[in-house]
Write a protein that holds these residues in place. Structure first.
Motif, mmCIF file in Angstrom:
data_model
loop_
_atom_site.group_PDB
_atom_site.id
_atom_site.type_symbol
_atom_site.label_atom_id
_atom_site.label_comp_id
_atom_site.label_asym_id
_atom_site.label_seq_id
_atom_site.Cartn_x
_atom_site.Cartn_y
_atom_site.Cartn_z
ATOM 1 N N SER A 194 0.852 -1.190 0.000
ATOM 2 C CA SER A 194 0.000 0.000 0.000
ATOM 3 C C SER A 194 0.889 1.241 0.000
ATOM 4 O O SER A 194 2.115 1.131 0.142
ATOM 5 N N TYR A 195 0.284 2.399 -0.149
ATOM 6 C CA TYR A 195 1.057 3.648 -0.199
ATOM 7 C C TYR A 195 1.854 3.866 1.078
ATOM 8 O O TYR A 195 3.021 4.249 1.049
ATOM 9 N N THR A 196 1.219 3.609 2.218
ATOM 10 C CA THR A 196 1.881 3.848 3.506
ATOM 11 C C THR A 196 2.649 2.637 4.017
ATOM 12 O O THR A 196 3.427 2.757 4.958
ATOM 13 N N GLU A 231 0.768 13.221 6.988
ATOM 14 C CA GLU A 231 1.038 12.048 7.819
ATOM 15 C C GLU A 231 0.987 10.735 7.036
ATOM 16 O O GLU A 231 1.689 9.781 7.374
ATOM 17 N N PHE A 232 0.181 10.671 5.983
ATOM 18 C CA PHE A 232 0.167 9.452 5.170
ATOM 19 C C PHE A 232 1.529 9.240 4.515
ATOM 20 O O PHE A 232 2.083 8.143 4.518
ATOM 21 N N THR A 233 2.087 10.323 3.951
ATOM 22 C CA THR A 233 3.395 10.205 3.309
ATOM 23 C C THR A 233 4.495 10.015 4.345
ATOM 24 O O THR A 233 5.484 9.319 4.095
ATOM 25 N N LEU A 287 8.480 6.390 6.971
ATOM 26 C CA LEU A 287 8.898 5.654 8.155
ATOM 27 C C LEU A 287 8.829 4.138 7.943
ATOM 28 O O LEU A 287 9.583 3.389 8.555
ATOM 29 N N ASN A 288 7.932 3.703 7.050
ATOM 30 C CA ASN A 288 7.790 2.270 6.781
ATOM 31 C C ASN A 288 8.639 1.814 5.594
ATOM 32 O O ASN A 288 8.481 0.683 5.107
ATOM 33 N N GLY A 289 9.523 2.706 5.116
ATOM 34 C CA GLY A 289 10.462 2.312 4.074
ATOM 35 C C GLY A 289 9.884 2.227 2.678
ATOM 36 O O GLY A 289 10.501 1.641 1.784
ATOM 37 N N LYS A 290 8.702 2.832 2.447
ATOM 38 C CA LYS A 290 8.116 2.806 1.108
ATOM 39 C C LYS A 290 8.765 3.835 0.187
ATOM 40 O O LYS A 290 8.676 3.734 -1.029
ATOM 41 N N MET A 291 9.387 4.843 0.756
ATOM 42 C CA MET A 291 10.083 5.865 -0.016
ATOM 43 C C MET A 291 11.070 6.561 0.907
ATOM 44 O O MET A 291 10.933 6.494 2.133
ATOM 45 N N ASP A 292 12.081 7.213 0.331
ATOM 46 C CA ASP A 292 12.997 7.976 1.179
ATOM 47 C C ASP A 292 12.522 9.426 1.251
ATOM 48 O O ASP A 292 11.485 9.796 0.681
ATOM 49 N N THR A 334 18.184 12.185 1.749
ATOM 50 C CA THR A 334 17.266 11.064 1.557
ATOM 51 C C THR A 334 16.654 10.566 2.857
ATOM 52 O O THR A 334 15.771 9.714 2.834
ATOM 53 N N GLY A 335 17.130 11.114 3.986
ATOM 54 C CA GLY A 335 16.602 10.663 5.270
ATOM 55 C C GLY A 335 17.384 9.524 5.863
ATOM 56 O O GLY A 335 16.964 8.943 6.866
ATOM 57 N N ALA A 336 18.514 9.161 5.233
ATOM 58 C CA ALA A 336 19.370 8.146 5.830
ATOM 59 C C ALA A 336 19.852 8.618 7.187
ATOM 60 O O ALA A 336 20.119 7.829 8.092
ATOM 61 N N ILE A 337 19.936 9.932 7.331
ATOM 62 C CA ILE A 337 20.231 10.571 8.612
ATOM 63 C C ILE A 337 19.246 11.714 8.748
ATOM 64 O O ILE A 337 19.107 12.525 7.837
#
Length: 461
Positions: free
Chosen positions: A78-80, A115-117, A122-127, A441-444
């Motif tokens: 799913s998206y999230t 919050e959906f994105t 947070l669930n690793g679906k995108m950086d 990318t949010g790696a940090i």
């Protein structure tokens, strides 16, 4: 923004408007249960994942609220990355409010902006760079802006940053290993190869930084000021470019007192046109304010079209106007208007000769003569040398700031290697480079950064 990952959230994914259909979205462990409690139709727990079913939503008194189509997306597809339910209902504001109230009473809470994105991130679906691109895609107003946002959402920036980080990590690891064996005075990292790597990475970062000015213009639209003396035909040109009568056209000098801003698309790129008050000294306080606003717009522009009537102005007067323009980095295009009134064939020779350093185009705004040439020139001035459809371009100010800081640290690394600084000092700066590149990318990242980014999203995304 407070991060809650265990509860179920709900929000309208479409704006409240006079449209046929509205979409309500839920995400979380109890998303299916919240909807199933009020859904009359197939058992939502038993349908195949990623399936849509028709049914009715009933209120607490078992009265039908609306006929709907419910789509169930099961985690992790799913998206999230969580269980997600999307409800397509009729777009009545009353229906949408009632449904959100029903599902909130069943255990969902109203989602915060973005919050959906955020959950997708947070669930690793995108950086993080892809998540930001989602917001840019939603806000895009041109084909070019859409193109850049879509490629970033599909991982173009992510891939570039991943390569940079991988190379940096390899050598940073060797330097860190040297620190563990510092007493043996052993060098695991080839300093010549490290210098070469730093130069390569610096070149990549420099190219990305140089692309930001183009990316920002494509993302926000290219501010283009139409300036010149009164009665040069500025408002007529604006109307011609827009193909509509947006500005008042008059033979009376000083008709335009305030700026008029409109948008056009040229080759898929958005240009923000600004029609301005004529440049001249005046005792009229209102007109003088208009001239002041003209100069303010010029300072902030990317392109200035200086429009003039060859039959009503001299070379010296144009030179005076150009020399007295406010300081700007804008590209300046000289446009000779009213070509339909030129009788001889050599009226422009004096202007062409005197202003050979500028692009000079002859048009008739009234008869739309050579307007396509002007449009093409506007595009070429800013984007002619940029293949934005293929090139990796950054358009996000946060990315630009992070890469700028990464390059500053790289310069220290370069100096340190040249001066033979100890491995621990070089490693320290390499860690800084890794931090800044990883932050894109949010790696940090930090909670404050995430809150700032996702807080700018719309509620249902």
């Amino acid at each position: 923004m407070h991060f809650h990952s265990n509860d179920t959230i709900i929000a309208p994914a479409t704006a409240v408007s006079n449209s046929a259909i509205a979409l309500i979205r839920l995400s979380g462990t109890n998303a299916v249960a919240c909807v199933a409690k009020h859904f009359s139709g197939k058992n939502l727990f038993e349908i195949s994942p990623n399936t849509s079913v028709f049914g009715r939503i009933k209120d607490g008194k078992n009265a039908v609220l609306d006929e709907v189509v419910v789509t169930v997306f099961k985690s992790p597809r799913s998206y999230t990355g969580e269980d997600v339910v999307e409800i397509s209902c009729h777009a009545s504001p009353f229906i949408v409010r009632e449904m959100i109230s029903l599902f909130s009473q069943a255990g969902a809470r109203l989602a915060e902006p973005g919050e959906f994105t955020l959950r997708a991130f947070l669930n690793g679906k995108m950086d993080l760079s892809q998540a930001e691109a989602v917001a840019d895609l939603i806000a895009s107003e041109s084909k070019a802006g859409h193109n850049i946002a879509l490629r970033q959402m599909n991982g173009q920036i992510s891939s570039k940053m991943a390569v940079l980080r991988a190379n940096l990590i390899d050598f940073a690891s060797l330097l860190e290993l040297e620190l563990d064996f510092s007493e043996e005075d052993v060098e695991f990292a080839d300093r010549t190869r490290l210098r070469q790597l730093v130069e390569e990475i610096d070149g990549e970062i420099r190219n990305l930084l140089n692309s930001y000015s183009t990316g920002k213009l494509i993302r926000n639209g290219i501010p283009t000021v139409i300036s010149g003396r009164p009665n040069a035909g500025k408002s007529t040109l604006l109307n011609t470019l827009l193909q509509e009568d947006r500005a008042i056209v008059s033979d009376i000098p000083g008709t335009t007192r305030d700026t008029i801003e409109e948008v056009i698309q040229i080759n898929g790129v958005q240009f923000r046109l600004v029609d301005t008050a004529g440049i001249r000294k005046t005792s009229d306080a209102i007109e003088a304010t208009g001239v002041h606003k003209t100069y303010e717009k010029i300072r902030k522009s990317a392109i200035v079209i200086y429009l003039f009537d060859p039959g009503a102005i001299t070379v010296e007067e144009i030179r005076h106007d150009l020399e007295n323009l406010p300081e700007t980095e804008a590209e300046i295009i000289l446009v000779a208007n009213k070509s339909d009134k030129l009788l001889a064939g050599n009226e422009l020779e004096a202007f062409t000769s005197a202003f050979s350093a500028y692009e000079l185009i002859s048009i008739s705004a009234k008869l739309e003569h050579n307007i396509d040439t002007l449009r093409n020139t506007l595009y070429e001035k800013v984007l002619g040398q940029t293949n934005y459809q293929q090139q990796v371009i950054i358009s996000n100010g946060r990315h630009f700031e992070a890469l700028s800081k990464a390059r500053e640290s790289l310069e220290i690394v370069t100096s340190g290697l040249a001066e033979g600084l100890p491995s621990d000092l070089v490693a320290l700066e390499l860690r800084q480079v890794l931090y800044y590149v990883g932050s894109i990318t949010g790696a940090i990242g930090t909670e404050d950064v995430l809150g700032n980014i996702f807080g700018k999203f719309c509620i249902g995304k």
